[in-house]
Design an enzyme around this catalytic site. Structure first.
Site, PDB file in Angstrom:
ATOM      1  N   PRO A   1     -13.068  54.858  -1.039  1.00 38.71           N
ATOM      2  CA  PRO A   1     -14.529  55.450  -1.327  1.00 38.71           C
ATOM      3  C   PRO A   1     -14.610  55.244  -2.867  1.00 38.71           C
ATOM      4  CG  PRO A   1     -13.801  56.728   0.336  1.00 38.71           C
ATOM      5  CD  PRO A   1     -12.577  55.925  -0.085  1.00 38.71           C
TER       6      PRO A   1
ATOM      7  N   VAL B   1      -3.876  62.602  -4.077  1.00 44.01           N
ATOM      8  CA  VAL B   1      -3.963  62.547  -5.430  1.00 44.01           C
ATOM      9  C   VAL B   1      -3.448  63.724  -6.392  1.00 44.01           C
ATOM     10  CG1 VAL B   1      -6.520  62.911  -5.999  1.00 44.01           C
ATOM     11  CG2 VAL B   1      -5.181  61.390  -7.621  1.00 44.01           C
TER      12      VAL B   1
ATOM     13  N   GLU C   1     -13.360  57.042  12.082  1.00 50.84           N
ATOM     14  CA  GLU C   1     -13.949  57.107  13.502  1.00 50.84           C
ATOM     15  C   GLU C   1     -13.663  57.912  14.575  1.00 50.84           C
ATOM     16  OE1 GLU C   1     -16.546  55.339  13.675  1.00 50.84           O
ATOM     17  OE2 GLU C   1     -16.592  53.409  12.697  1.00 50.84           O
TER      18      GLU C   1
ATOM     19  N   ASP D   1      -9.093  50.885 -11.379  1.00 50.33           N
ATOM     20  CA  ASP D   1      -9.234  51.278 -12.845  1.00 50.33           C
ATOM     21  C   ASP D   1      -9.578  52.717 -13.100  1.00 50.33           C
ATOM     22  OD1 ASP D   1     -11.707  51.687 -11.704  1.00 50.33           O
ATOM     23  OD2 ASP D   1     -12.866  50.186 -12.964  1.00 50.33           O
TER      24      ASP D   1
ATOM     25  N   ARG E   1     -17.541  60.202  -4.377  1.00 50.93           N
ATOM     26  CA  ARG E   1     -17.714  61.279  -3.413  1.00 50.93           C
ATOM     27  C   ARG E   1     -18.095  62.630  -4.026  1.00 50.93           C
ATOM     28  NH1 ARG E   1     -12.739  61.844  -0.042  1.00 50.93           N
ATOM     29  NH2 ARG E   1     -13.449  60.072   1.371  1.00 50.93           N
TER      30      ARG E   1
ATOM     31  N   GLN F   1     -13.278  55.517  -9.812  1.00 49.54           N
ATOM     32  CA  GLN F   1     -13.674  56.105  -8.454  1.00 49.54           C
ATOM     33  C   GLN F   1     -13.652  57.685  -8.578  1.00 49.54           C
ATOM     34  OE1 GLN F   1     -10.719  54.781  -8.918  1.00 49.54           O
ATOM     35  NE2 GLN F   1      -9.122  55.470  -7.446  1.00 49.54           N
TER      36      GLN F   1
ATOM     37  N   TYR G   1      -8.937  57.443  11.235  1.00 48.65           N
ATOM     38  CA  TYR G   1      -9.384  58.953  10.777  1.00 48.65           C
ATOM     39  C   TYR G   1     -10.750  58.912  10.970  1.00 48.65           C
ATOM     40  CZ  TYR G   1      -9.475  63.235   8.354  1.00 48.65           C
ATOM     41  OH  TYR G   1      -9.636  64.488   7.885  1.00 48.65           O
TER      42      TYR G   1
HETATM   43  N1  UDP Z   1      -5.337  58.186  -5.901  1.00 46.92           N
HETATM   44  C1  UDP Z   1      -4.637  57.690  -7.040  1.00 46.92           C
HETATM   45  N2  UDP Z   1      -3.332  57.631  -7.538  1.00 46.92           N
HETATM   46  C2  UDP Z   1      -2.509  58.416  -6.519  1.00 46.92           C
HETATM   47  C3  UDP Z   1      -3.080  58.807  -5.245  1.00 46.92           C
HETATM   48  C4  UDP Z   1      -4.623  58.642  -4.929  1.00 46.92           C
HETATM   49  O1  UDP Z   1      -5.377  57.147  -8.097  1.00 46.92           O
HETATM   50  O2  UDP Z   1      -1.358  58.332  -6.681  1.00 46.92           O
HETATM   51  C5  UDP Z   1      -6.818  57.829  -6.005  1.00 46.92           C
HETATM   52  C6  UDP Z   1      -7.332  57.312  -4.490  1.00 46.92           C
HETATM   53  O3  UDP Z   1      -7.264  55.828  -4.555  1.00 46.92           O
HETATM   54  C7  UDP Z   1      -8.749  57.774  -4.264  1.00 46.92           C
HETATM   55  C8  UDP Z   1      -8.454  59.402  -4.829  1.00 46.92           C
HETATM   56  O4  UDP Z   1      -7.401  59.116  -5.864  1.00 46.92           O
HETATM   57  O5  UDP Z   1      -9.747  57.200  -5.091  1.00 46.92           O
HETATM   58  C9  UDP Z   1      -8.316  60.441  -3.768  1.00 46.92           C
HETATM   59  O6  UDP Z   1      -7.251  59.875  -3.052  1.00 46.92           O
HETATM   60  P1  UDP Z   1      -6.900  60.734  -1.932  1.00 46.92           P
HETATM   61  O7  UDP Z   1      -5.573  60.042  -1.103  1.00 46.92           O
HETATM   62  O8  UDP Z   1      -6.315  62.235  -2.533  1.00 46.92           O
HETATM   63  O9  UDP Z   1      -7.973  61.196  -1.008  1.00 46.92           O
HETATM   64  P2  UDP Z   1      -9.004  60.426  -0.158  1.00 46.92           P
HETATM   65  O10 UDP Z   1     -10.282  61.220  -0.909  1.00 46.92           O
HETATM   66  O11 UDP Z   1      -9.191  58.965  -0.644  1.00 46.92           O
HETATM   67  O12 UDP Z   1      -9.042  60.721   1.274  1.00 46.92           O
END
Ligand code: UDP
Length: 316
Positions: free
Chosen positions: A272, A187, A147, A206, A275, A209, A145
């Site tokens: 990441p 998420v 790159e 944890d 953000r 993020q 995605y």
């Molecule tokens: N995440 C989480 N639980 C979930 C799905 C995602 O804690 O069931 C975390 C994921 O590790 C990331 C953040 O939520 O840190 C956002 O993830 P998402 O897949 O929505 O989008 P991304 O910003 O990573 O593309």
């Protein structure tokens, strides 16, 4: 105004198509339903100025007549899609971007690239400003995605510089709202559907993020303003309110009266750590900033997921 939208049956593009119809455009949308959904076209199908064509835009754009605007929105966009659809994701960023740019060049149309905050990777600069070049793992699981979108930006700027195509590049940050897929793994759909089922929310790692979530109507307003602006440089569109995933889980549990708490799962590779968009450019050039509160946006989103889950018999 005649406008082509790739990925028109997707979450963000279907809302964009509705906005374009409201602006008086004639809209032709293409999608192969790899992650899009016919359900997202329900309202649009009733519009006489809307045409839908089922097509794989990485192979060809099977449309006739001249366009004034080309929005290239098609791509899988969830981390679990990148693993399940790696080649579709790469080709949506590469081949489909090229086809869209060639079409815009041929028609004398404006071209719009839906790029992403993922071009910043796991950012070493915070908040992310457009001048930051990013910190991307070029061979990791998300690279199909990240790159592809970075290549898409390079290709778009080359058409702008050397072929004089008027181009726009938006870097979209995390967005949420009705029409996200319940099971797309991101998420907000994950937490909302778990909360509606009364299950614990799956916090990866944890939960420290961070992400910053923009409601879809705010995003679409930014996309439209950018296309109609004269800005050829990339522009961040996103909501700068940043929160940790643990805070988000607690918020959604309180919001839905879910007593089940959270359960921790392993953090995906290259996730990441933080953000947040710097939206100074969007504010200054587009006069844009988010309007919808998280509470209002989440209410509409939870209601949508509840409706879909009831339709599927997953909720009483
Ligand atoms: N995440 C989480 N639980 C979930 C799905 C995602 O804690 O069931 C975390 C994921 O590790 C990331 C953040 O939520 O840190 C956002 O993830 P998402 O897949 O929505 O989008 P991304 O910003 O990573 O593309």
């Amino acid at each position: 105004m005649r406008t082509l939208v790739t990925g028109g049956a997707g979450f963000v593009p279907s809302h964009l198509c509705e906005r374009l119809i409201a602006e008086g455009h004639e809209v032709v949308a293409l999608d192969n339903f790899v992650t899009g959904d016919e359900r997202n076209l329900r309202e649009l199908r009733r519009e006489p100025r809307f045409t839908f064509i089922e097509a794989d835009v990485t192979k060809a754009l099977p449309v006739t007549g001249r366009f004034d605007r080309v929005y290239h929105m098609a791509s899988p966009a969830s981390p679990i899609d990148y693993v399940e659809l790696p080649f579709e994701t790469l080709f949506a960023g590469s081949d489909a971007t090229r086809l869209g740019l060639e079409r815009a060049h041929q028609d004398g149309a404006r071209f719009f690239l839906a790029s992403t905050s993922e071009v910043y990777g796991d950012p070493a600069v915070h908040p992310q400003v457009e001048s930051y070049w990013g910190n991307v793992n070029p061979i990791g699981p998300r690279s199909v995605y990240d790159e592809a979108k970075r290549y898409a930006e390079a290709l778009t700027m080359a058409f702008h510089r050397y072929k004089k195509v008027p181009t726009r590049i938006v870097r979209i940050f995390n967005t949420y709202g009705p029409r996200m897929r319940v099971n797309d793994g991101r998420v907000i759909p994950a937490f909302c559907s778990q909360a509606l089922r009364g299950e614990p929310l799956t916090v990866f790692g944890d939960g420290s993020q961070t992400r910053s979530f923009c409601y879809v109507s705010d995003l679409v307003d930014g996309l439209f303003r950018l296309m109609e602006s004269e800005l050829a440089e990339p522009c961040n569109i996103g909501n700068p309110t940043e929160r940790s995933m643990l805070e988000l889980a607690d918020y959604i549990n309180r919001f839905t009266n879910n007593p089940a708490g959270v359960v921790h799962k392993p953090l995906p590779q290259d996730d990441p750590t933080r953000r947040r968009p710097d939206i100074s450019r969007a504010r200054a050039v587009l006069g844009w900033e988010p309007q919808v509160s998280f509470e209002d946006g989440l209410r509409r989103t939870v209601d949508y997921f509840a409706e879909v889950m009831r339709e599927r018999g997953e909720l009483a």
